[in-house]
Design a protein around this motif. Structure first.
Motif, mmCIF file in Angstrom:
data_model
loop_
_atom_site.group_PDB
_atom_site.id
_atom_site.type_symbol
_atom_site.label_atom_id
_atom_site.label_comp_id
_atom_site.label_asym_id
_atom_site.label_seq_id
_atom_site.Cartn_x
_atom_site.Cartn_y
_atom_site.Cartn_z
ATOM 1 N N ARG A 64 0.847 -1.186 0.000
ATOM 2 C CA ARG A 64 0.000 0.000 0.000
ATOM 3 C C ARG A 64 0.887 1.242 0.000
ATOM 4 O O ARG A 64 2.060 1.196 0.355
ATOM 5 N N ARG A 65 0.282 2.377 -0.371
ATOM 6 C CA ARG A 65 0.990 3.646 -0.371
ATOM 7 C C ARG A 65 0.010 4.746 0.010
ATOM 8 O O ARG A 65 -1.126 4.773 -0.475
ATOM 9 N N LEU A 66 0.449 5.663 0.884
ATOM 10 C CA LEU A 66 -0.386 6.801 1.274
ATOM 11 C C LEU A 66 -0.263 7.878 0.205
ATOM 12 O O LEU A 66 0.836 8.368 -0.078
ATOM 13 N N THR A 67 -1.404 8.250 -0.385
ATOM 14 C CA THR A 67 -1.392 9.130 -1.546
ATOM 15 C C THR A 67 -2.483 10.187 -1.443
ATOM 16 O O THR A 67 -3.621 9.886 -1.083
ATOM 17 N N ALA A 90 9.859 2.643 10.095
ATOM 18 C CA ALA A 90 9.238 3.766 10.801
ATOM 19 C C ALA A 90 9.255 4.987 9.907
ATOM 20 O O ALA A 90 10.190 5.191 9.116
ATOM 21 N N CYS A 91 8.207 5.803 10.009
ATOM 22 C CA CYS A 91 8.141 7.054 9.246
ATOM 23 C C CYS A 91 7.298 8.052 10.026
ATOM 24 O O CYS A 91 6.183 7.741 10.452
ATOM 25 N N GLY A 92 7.835 9.237 10.231
ATOM 26 C CA GLY A 92 7.127 10.262 10.977
ATOM 27 C C GLY A 92 6.184 11.065 10.094
ATOM 28 O O GLY A 92 6.407 11.232 8.893
ATOM 29 N N ILE A 93 5.122 11.577 10.712
ATOM 30 C CA ILE A 93 4.195 12.479 10.029
ATOM 31 C C ILE A 93 4.698 13.902 10.230
ATOM 32 O O ILE A 93 4.945 14.336 11.356
ATOM 33 N N CYS A 94 4.836 14.631 9.136
ATOM 34 C CA CYS A 94 5.368 15.990 9.163
ATOM 35 C C CYS A 94 4.252 17.000 8.939
ATOM 36 O O CYS A 94 3.246 16.699 8.280
ATOM 37 N N GLY A 95 4.445 18.203 9.460
ATOM 38 C CA GLY A 95 3.497 19.279 9.184
ATOM 39 C C GLY A 95 3.379 19.563 7.701
ATOM 40 O O GLY A 95 2.320 19.977 7.213
ATOM 41 N N SER A 96 4.467 19.323 6.961
ATOM 42 C CA SER A 96 4.405 19.496 5.502
ATOM 43 C C SER A 96 3.404 18.528 4.880
ATOM 44 O O SER A 96 2.700 18.882 3.926
ATOM 45 N N ASP A 97 3.348 17.298 5.408
ATOM 46 C CA ASP A 97 2.365 16.338 4.895
ATOM 47 C C ASP A 97 0.951 16.905 5.018
ATOM 48 O O ASP A 97 0.143 16.795 4.094
ATOM 49 N N ALA A 137 -3.134 2.375 10.647
ATOM 50 C CA ALA A 137 -3.843 3.499 11.267
ATOM 51 C C ALA A 137 -3.253 4.850 10.877
ATOM 52 O O ALA A 137 -3.450 5.842 11.574
ATOM 53 N N VAL A 138 -2.554 4.911 9.744
ATOM 54 C CA VAL A 138 -1.886 6.153 9.362
ATOM 55 C C VAL A 138 -2.872 7.298 9.152
ATOM 56 O O VAL A 138 -2.565 8.459 9.442
ATOM 57 N N LEU A 139 -4.071 7.019 8.659
ATOM 58 C CA LEU A 139 -5.065 8.084 8.480
ATOM 59 C C LEU A 139 -5.484 8.673 9.824
ATOM 60 O O LEU A 139 -5.701 9.891 9.938
ATOM 61 N N ASP A 140 -5.576 7.835 10.847
ATOM 62 C CA ASP A 140 -5.835 8.345 12.198
ATOM 63 C C ASP A 140 -4.651 9.174 12.684
ATOM 64 O O ASP A 140 -4.820 10.193 13.355
ATOM 65 N N GLY A 141 -3.453 8.733 12.330
ATOM 66 C CA GLY A 141 -2.265 9.472 12.714
ATOM 67 C C GLY A 141 -2.240 10.877 12.151
ATOM 68 O O GLY A 141 -1.795 11.825 12.821
ATOM 69 N N LEU A 142 -2.704 11.046 10.924
ATOM 70 C CA LEU A 142 -2.767 12.378 10.324
ATOM 71 C C LEU A 142 -3.680 13.296 11.124
ATOM 72 O O LEU A 142 -3.378 14.484 11.305
ATOM 73 N N LYS A 143 -4.788 12.769 11.606
ATOM 74 C CA LYS A 143 -5.708 13.578 12.415
ATOM 75 C C LYS A 143 -5.063 13.976 13.740
ATOM 76 O O LYS A 143 -5.178 15.115 14.193
ATOM 77 N N TYR A 172 4.709 3.101 12.549
ATOM 78 C CA TYR A 172 5.631 1.962 12.478
ATOM 79 C C TYR A 172 5.025 0.878 11.595
ATOM 80 O O TYR A 172 3.803 0.809 11.407
ATOM 81 N N PHE A 173 5.890 0.061 11.040
ATOM 82 C CA PHE A 173 5.492 -0.979 10.101
ATOM 83 C C PHE A 173 5.675 -2.345 10.740
ATOM 84 O O PHE A 173 6.459 -2.513 11.679
#
Length: 336
Positions: free
Chosen positions: A2-5, A33-40, A311-317, A330-331
């Motif tokens: 999968r890929r977040l797009t 592991a990959c962090g969520i950035c304000g730029s995202d 749960a990356v979409l929850d992470g964005l919130k 984390y993966f």
């Protein structure tokens, strides 16, 4: 896989994804592991890069394990733990190109050891390693402020980048004041060694002068602060700094302004202050990695939330709320 797009404005999805085959100069990294950035979050609000409707893969704060190495790649081997430097990749991973680090297997085109891929120090877990990119942004901002041990520094904004700046400046021996409207973020800055101000409750200029002292010059009382960094992006900050700035003070803008802001040039004449900017991390990645063993605990404390990739979409919130610092994804099988 999968890929977040990003598909359009406020439309981001976890899509099915088929990774392209790697070529002789490429490396594939199994993400850990990959962090969520304000730029995202900004890219999502914009609807993609460069314009709304552009399909944009997200994720640029990544660390993982090498799983494929092209025949022409030197110095990298399968199983090696690495940090991805997205600015040194041809596609600027996660910032407009076809690749983004929010995927199980990341293609790093033209992967080069010490350039786009850097080894993780022994004993450093993948989530702490993934903090390298935002910490490099923060370190570059502090470097641009030209502060040294004993310098008095004010940092506006205590999001992940601002907190990283607090950490680096305190570690350098600076007298740091951190400013934010969210008490949760101020608490984190205080834990890192900064004094704090919440402008919603305190008069900003008065309190900065109380902490850093004041001096008279050209008939005006000026704060004793040597340098200021804007990691918040509020239009009022520049005016506040100009009013406070002492002779030859330095102001570094690291926040992204999408609209023009007013420059009160008149008061600047007598202070001869400098206004400059900082973006990215031209040379800071190796310095951040070298400091990770020493600053491990402080870096780990900046991670406020850890969620699985599902749960990356929850992470964005969560990342959009003041209660968060760094939200880390984390993966499966990431371990430590």
């Amino acid at each position: 896989m999968r890929r977040l797009t990003i598909h359009h404005i406020d439309d981001v999805r976890l899509d099915a994804y088929a990774r392209p085959e790697h070529g002789p100069k490429d490396v594939v990294v199994r993400m850990k592991a990959c962090g969520i950035c304000g730029s995202d979050l900004s890219y999502i609000k914009n609807g993609g890069i460069p314009v709304a409707g552009t399909m944009t893969a997200l994720g640029h704060e990544g660390a993982g394990e090498v799983m494929h190495v092209g025949d022409e790649v030197e110095g990298l081997h399968i199983g090696q733990a690495v940090i991805v430097n997205p600015m040194n990749t041809p596609s600027f991973i996660g910032s407009g190109g076809p690749e983004g680090a929010f995927t199980e297997e990341l293609l790093v085109r033209e992967g080069r050891l010490g350039h786009s891929l850097l080894p993780i120090p022994e004993g450093i877990p993948f989530d702490v390693a993934a903090m390298c990119e935002p910490l490099a942004v923060a370190l570059h901002g502090v470097n641009r402020s030209e502060v040294t041990a004993g310098s008095k520094l004010v940092i506006f904004g205590c999001g992940p980048i601002g907190l990283g700046m607090v950490m680096w400046a305190v570690d350098r021996g600076c007298d740091v004041i951190a400013i934010d409207l969210a008490d949760e973020r101020l608490d984190r800055a205080e834990a890192l060694g900064a004094r704090t101000i919440n402008p919603a409750r305190e008069d900003l200029v008065t309190q900065v002068k109380a902490y850093h002292g004041a001096e008279m010059y050209f008939g005006r009382e000026r704060a004793g602060t040597d340098a200021y960094i804007d990691a918040a992006g509020a239009p009022s900050i520049l005016g506040d700094v100009v009013r406070m700035a002492k002779r030859h003070a330095r102001h570094v803008i690291t926040a992204a302004y999408l609209k023009p802001i007013e420059l009160p040039a008149g008061p600047m004449l007598t202070s001869e202050m400098t206004i400059t900017t900082a973006v990215g991390y031209p040379s800071e990645f190796p310095d951040v990695i070298a400091a990770m063993p020493r600053l491990h605990d402080k870096i780990a404390a900046m991670i406020s939330h850890s969620l699985p990739f599902d749960a990356v979409l929850d992470g964005l919130k969560i990342a959009a709320t003041p209660a968060s610092a760094k939200v880390m994804i984390y993966f499966e099988g990431a371990g430590s």
